[in-house]
Every structure is written in structure tokens, then in C-alpha cells.
Design an enzyme around this catalytic site. Structure first.
Site, PDB file in Angstrom:
ATOM      1  N   SER A 102      42.572  34.111  47.133  1.00  0.00           N
ATOM      2  CA  SER A 102      43.768  35.148  47.605  1.00  0.00           C
ATOM      3  C   SER A 102      43.489  36.507  46.920  1.00  0.00           C
ATOM      4  CB  SER A 102      45.038  34.472  47.376  1.00  0.00           C
ATOM      5  OG  SER A 102      45.517  33.436  48.373  1.00  0.00           O
ATOM      6  N   TYR A 103      42.955  36.133  45.616  1.00  0.00           N
ATOM      7  CA  TYR A 103      42.655  37.421  44.841  1.00  0.00           C
ATOM      8  C   TYR A 103      41.146  38.145  45.514  1.00  0.00           C
ATOM      9  CZ  TYR A 103      41.022  40.794  41.327  1.00  0.00           C
ATOM     10  OH  TYR A 103      40.618  41.769  40.640  1.00  0.00           O
TER      11      TYR A 103
END
Length: 256
Positions: A148-149
Site C-alpha cells: 500500500s505504501y
């Protein structure tokens, strides 16, 4: 960009890259304010002479309140740096990762959008100014333990491109800072190849001072990430970086 006479707000500047860039802007002769969530860090920065403001970029009301306070004190604000971000490990085989994904997207992507939205009317009215958004080499070459980063930073890249196009002709520039791994918050222990913070900041300030300022600030250490697809190295580098999946709890080297 003339770094010597600007009025700069660094959102998320209480530690790491943000704090160092705030100090560098100040050393170059600019007036600098820092906004963040950590009262202790803000107090330390205030003692150094910075204007300081509390802000939580995941809270629209907090962002609006901080904007009003900043503009009341610094009506000539012309540069907004959006640094706030979190890096969280996620095991996508475990549905419990969703909370980490939610936090990451809310901070890194929506937090950036909230800050940009808050200050766009002011900069457009000025007819002059700069947004500096912050992405990552991971936006262009994913690091699989932090999905998700990577997704959030890729989204901030795309958003920055669209923002620049929409603000064309207003006098407001959009500059995207693309850091590689930088030795902050213990990263030098996790990644021995992390770029020393001092070296990174020196190179960034040199690139920012160019006329015209590049749309993307790419230090030498991040170019292999930025151009991996173009250079035909993408698949091999992603496979290499996938070995780091072994750092996830319950994953052995054979499962990386």
C-alpha cells in the site's frame, strides 16, 4: 527556484527528510514553518526559530485549522511541501492487513490531497507559488513487503502530474520530490545502502535551485528506480526486492 527568499511550509517536517529540508530552506535564507503531529518535536523546532503548527493530515478539520493559522501568520506563503507519510509492512495473505492499507492511503495519498486542496486557493490567488509533493522510488519500483505504501506513492505521482496540468497558467508550479531509501529513523540499520540524509538533502537543494526547477527531483540514487521500466531492469529488480518478503512475520526465506 530561488531558495533564498521564500516563505515555506513543510507539512510533516518534524523528523527525517522533512525536518532536514526545513533546516536547509532556512539556511538558504527562506522563512520556514513546520507543521506536524508531534508536540515535542514541534517544541524543539520552535526553539530553533521555526514557526510551528499542529496538524493531522488525516483530519480535514485539522488541516483547515492549520491552514488558517499558517496564513494568518505567514500571508506571503509561497511554497508548500507535503511530507506526511507512513511506511507499514503488510502480509496480503492476512486480511488483517487492511487496516494498515487504510492508514497508509489515508495518510500518504488523501493526506496529500487534503493539504493541496487547503492551500490551492491561496497560491492561485497569489498567482505565484510552488507545491512540492513527495513520492518515493518505491512508486516506480515496488517494494513487495509494503504494497500500500508503493500504491499510495504511485498515486501521489499521478496526482502530481494531473495537478501540474490543471494549475498550468496560474503561476503555481508542482514539483515532485522522489527520494530513494534515505538513512533516517534507523533505516541505515535496515538498509545499509540507504543514502546518508546530509548527502541527500544537499543534492535535493542543488536540484531545487536549478532554473527552471525540474518537475521531478531525482537524486542520482533514485534514478535506477525511476527508470527501471524504460531501462529494461524492472522485472529483475522486483524479483530481487521480493526476497525481502522474508521479513514478514511467519514467512521464511523459502516463501519469499
Amino acid at each position: 527556484m530561488d531558495l533564498s527568499n521564500r516563505t515555506v511550509l513543510v507539512v510533516g517536517g518534524t523528523s527525517g527528510i522533512g525536518r532536514e529540508l526545513a533546516r536547509r530552506f532556512a539556511a538558504a535564507g527562506s522563512t520556514v514553518a513546520v507543521a506536524g503531529r508531534r508536540p515535542d518535536a514541534l517544541e524543539e523546532l520552535a526553539a530553533e526559530g521555526f514557526g510551528t503548527f499542529g496538524i493531522d493530515v488525516t483530519d480535514s478539520a485539522s488541516v483547515a485549522s492549520a491552514r488558517d493559522a499558517v496564513l494568518a501568520r505567514y500571508p506571503g506563503l509561497d511554497t508548500v511541501v507535503t511530507m506526511s507519510g507512513v511506511m507499514l509492512l503488510e502480509d496480503l495473505r492476512d486480511p488483517a492487513h487492511f487496516e494498515a492499507a487504510r492508514t497508509t492511503i489515508d495518510t500518504n495519498l488523501l493526506g496529500t490531497i487534503r493539504v493541496v486542496d487547503a492551500f490551492t486557493p491561496h497560491l492561485v490567488r497569489r498567482g505565484d507559488g510552488t507545491f512540492v509533493t513527495v513520492t518515493s522510488g518505491i512508486a516506480f519500483l515496488p517494494f513487495p513487503p509494503m504494497p500500500s505504501y508503493a500504491a499510495s506513492k504511485a498515486a501521489v505521482h499521478a496526482y502530481s502530474e494531473a495537478l501540474r496540468a490543471q494549475l498550468d497558467g496560474t503561476g503555481v508550479d508542482v514539483v515532485e520530490l522522489v527520494p530513494p531509501a534515505v538513512a533516517t529513523a534507523g533505516q541505515e540499520k535496515v538498509n545499509p545502502h540507504a543514502l546518508p540524509l546530509d548527502d541527500f538533502a544537499t543534492e535535493v537543494m542543488h536540484l531545487l535551485s536549478a532554473d527552471p526547477t525540474p518537475h521531478e527531483i531525482l537524486v542520482a540514487g533514485v534514478r535506477m528506480h525511476r527508470w527501471a521500466e524504460r531501462d529494461g531492469t524492472y522485472a529483475g529488480l522486483v524479483a530481487q526486492r521480493s526476497k525481502a518478503l522474508a521479513m514478514l512475520p511467519g514467512r521464511g526465506p523459502s516463501e519469499g
